[in-house]
Design a protein around this motif. Structure first.
Motif, short mmCIF file in Angstrom:
data_model
loop_
_atom_site.label_atom_id
_atom_site.label_comp_id
_atom_site.label_asym_id
_atom_site.label_seq_id
_atom_site.Cartn_x
_atom_site.Cartn_y
_atom_site.Cartn_z
N UNK A 1 39.80 5.17 -23.54
CA UNK A 1 40.61 4.76 -24.70
C UNK A 1 40.30 3.31 -25.08
N UNK A 2 40.89 2.87 -26.17
CA UNK A 2 40.91 1.46 -26.54
C UNK A 2 42.25 0.91 -26.07
N UNK B 1 37.19 -10.54 -28.48
CA UNK B 1 37.55 -9.36 -29.27
C UNK B 1 39.06 -9.21 -29.35
N UNK C 1 39.89 -3.90 -25.31
CA UNK C 1 38.65 -3.45 -24.69
C UNK C 1 38.62 -1.93 -24.78
N UNK C 2 37.41 -1.38 -24.65
CA UNK C 2 37.21 0.06 -24.75
C UNK C 2 36.54 0.52 -23.47
N UNK D 1 30.36 1.58 -31.57
CA UNK D 1 29.21 1.64 -32.46
C UNK D 1 28.04 2.22 -31.68
N UNK D 2 27.44 3.25 -32.22
CA UNK D 2 26.33 3.94 -31.55
C UNK D 2 25.08 3.84 -32.42
N UNK D 3 23.96 4.29 -31.85
CA UNK D 3 22.72 4.35 -32.64
C UNK D 3 22.76 5.61 -33.49
N UNK E 1 23.46 6.75 -37.96
CA UNK E 1 23.56 6.18 -39.30
C UNK E 1 24.99 5.68 -39.51
N UNK E 2 25.09 4.52 -40.15
CA UNK E 2 26.40 3.91 -40.33
C UNK E 2 26.86 3.98 -41.78
N UNK F 1 29.43 2.61 -44.94
CA UNK F 1 29.73 1.30 -45.51
C UNK F 1 31.24 1.09 -45.50
N UNK F 2 31.66 -0.11 -45.13
CA UNK F 2 33.09 -0.43 -45.18
C UNK F 2 33.31 -1.52 -46.21
N UNK G 1 39.83 2.27 -35.68
CA UNK G 1 38.37 2.44 -35.46
C UNK G 1 37.75 3.46 -36.43
N UNK H 1 33.80 3.62 -36.86
CA UNK H 1 33.10 4.13 -35.69
C UNK H 1 33.36 5.63 -35.52
#
Lengths: 392, 392
Positions: free
Chosen positions: A93-94, A113, A125-126, A137-139, A141-142, A144-145, A197, A200
């Motif tokens: 969890x976060x 953070x 923390x996560x 955040x992973x590798x 495609x992201x 837009x915010x 989140x 993400x």
């Protein structure tokens, strides 16, 4: 006088050149001190350098494991003046926390953070593995915010919203369905993007094919503020974090202007079957009344730990006609009416009453009852569950 | 275990319902305590409740006024355990500070407004009147601030940038010139939007007609990171705040991919006369070399307290050919080459050398020498000055 540099301050503001100099009164050997340290098994160590402090503890939003005093994780000091506590294994969890130093709650100075929640700033923390991997955040495609302002009839002001736009794969001009995602009484247009989140979670769920790519629109739901604290013309310090607008009906009555702005501005698929609305707590109440007052507008409704507000604030049309509006909504039909509630939520009883009303009026719904209560831990989970059911 | 609510924590995380309960160990009478309090005359009072602390001071990026010890503003404790210090009149600016409590630097727990700068979190406040009014959100039309990722050939990764898009007045489809605005060695794509107050400055200057509406593109300038800490796939705690990529030439050599992405994605006026590039410190160095290596691309170049890096890192084409490239830039021509430097900047001498080089090569420039040194106070001011000269 204007801000001018001070040598010692300079180094810790701007200095990567000589970083160890930066840490005034904290010797070089502490340079490597980190907090928190999250081990592979999700035990978490907190560190804090404070040789003169008498009592230090971690306060966090999880049940504390050690011999605890009022749900504090007691920290212990070593000969170098470093306080340490080790939290036994946590779930996925976060988590939010602060330090309590001789009775004073402060942020962990070693953890950059932080998230503002209402008028408090918490470190976060996560942990590793499980659902929390969706919060990182992973590798992939992201999307837009975007922070954007729209002209509102509420106080004739520009109002701020956050919009998530999914990553575009390929060069073809794409359009997307829209989830309108509303915050709670203590939140604003920063709440879902930070504590929730959203970027993400959406990026990761889209990448794995678990959800349809969708635009997520997160407006500010307080008619008495045009934007989150720090982003409004009220100024940084004139903001009253308590908002008197709750139950005024302003947000619910004027929601069509948000849909209109979004459909004019973003590459949106229009029509009921491409629109969902969901919210937490006050935002759940907003979602309920907005969907009912616009009974042929949303095919998907999500109420997360909703505050139902069924019996107060009479005399406001958007609240007064709830039974008739719900019956209209039933008549027009919808694809999903999803209700999530935690077993220990202080709003549990009003949720029970509301489900009874839906039963009496003959509106179908999907009910998910989780452990826990009125927490972001639940709301992130409800978002994942709900969004996985949309636009299929 | 998962995050679950704790009654006492619940109230201060989510509770507007019973706010005074939230402040554990801080009595009800402190509910109204605020810090900082900025008076109309820009004197500033700091407050901090810490009955057991022995020594408390404010450390900030301005010269301290009181009988000071190492540029600290000493705080004094009253009988209720509240520490207070009053800073005499400050000028018009955004100021950073922290508290030093028994030798430990912490954030002011009563001030939710904080900015991460490299690996430190500072509280900030903005005083009244003068230029700092440009740093505040006003009742004007607001531009859009977007966090967007683009596919880069640097590490074949998606990289994150911040883009400011000016407010659109009227329904006509508008297009805009572009300012590429680069951060320093200690920064990332969050630096100009937060410490640089880009949205507020642009909104206010556009509203008053002092500048042309323009898009501002703020990419991440570290090739070893794809995004700011907390937004990269490296994870929250794997980030090394010291970046080894400085001087690698990667950012400078690959800048055309950023222009290409921006011109494909946003409503941009193309061509040299619609492009400006500027940066601070390392970003000034980037701007210099990018403009010279692409000598017919930018009509406007701004070097803010630039780190010139003229003599190191030989063998990298983008650095090696600087004289020839500058002569090409001279041949193609440009509208403005603007250099800003503070009198006490530690890079002053390298700036002097670089101006001599421009003189020797016969490139014209506008030189602005300010008070102070390598500070965000100067960089916000340089942005205002430089942007006022663009696209006219």
């Amino acid at each position: 006088m204007k801000a001018t540099p001070i040598i010692c301050f300079y180094f810790f503001v701007f200095g990567l050149y000589n970083f160890s100099v930066a840490q005034e009164n904290i010797g070089r050997k502490l340079e490597a001190l980190r907090s928190p340290e999250i081990a592979a098994d999700n035990t978490v160590t907190f560190n804090f350098f404070a040789p003169k402090a008498q009592e230090v503890a971690v306060i966090g939003n999880w049940p504390m494991s050690e011999a605890s005093n009022d749900n504090k994780l007691i920290m212990h000091k070593n000969a170098d003046g470093i306080w340490t506590a080790k939290q036994e294994q946590l779930g996925s969890d976060l988590f939010l926390y602060n330090f309590l130093v001789d009775g004073v709650r402060i942020a962990d100075p070693l953890n950059v953070y932080q998230i503002r929640d209402v008028s408090n700033v918490f470190n976060y923390f996560i942990t590793n593995g499980g659902q929390a991997e969706l919060y990182k955040t992973k590798v992939v495609l992201h999307g837009t915010l975007t922070k954007v302002w729209y002209k509102s009839s509420i106080n004739s002001a520009e109002r701020r919203m956050t919009v998530y736009i999914p990553p575009s794969s390929g060069s073809a001009k794409k359009s997307y369905p829209v989830l309108y995602l509303l915050h709670g009484m203590g939140g604003d247009e920063e709440a879902w993007p930070t504590l929730g989140r959203v970027s993400q979670i959406m990026d990761n769920l889209i990448a794995s094919g678990r959800i349809e790519p969708m635009i997520v629109v997160m407006p500010n739901g307080h008619s008495s503020n045009s934007a989150a604290p720090g982003y409004s013309e009220k100024g940084e310090y004139a903001v009253n974090f308590r908002t008197a607008d709750v139950g005024s009906g302003d947000m619910e009555s004027n929601f069509q202007e948000i849909i209109k702005f979004v459909e004019k501005t973003y590459p949106v698929k229009k029509g009921k079957k491409n629109r969902a609305i969901a919210g937490l707590s006050m935002g759940g109440s907003h979602s309920l009344f907005i969907a009912a007052a616009n009974p042929n507008t949303f095919d998907y409704v999500g109420l997360f730990s909703a505050a139902y507000r069924l019996n107060d604030k009479q005399g406001i049309p958007v609240y007064d006609n709830i039974d008739q509006n719900l019956l209209q909504q039933k008549k027009y039909g919808y694809a999903l009416y999803w209700i999530g509630m935690g077993k220990t939520d202080f709003l549990y009883k009003t949720g029970e009453d509301y489900r009874k009303k839906l039963d009496d009026l003959g509106l179908k719904y999907t009910y998910h009852e989780s452990e826990g209560g009125h927490t972001w831990s639940n709301w992130r989970d409800y978002l994942i569950q709900f969004s996985s059911l949309l636009f299929k």
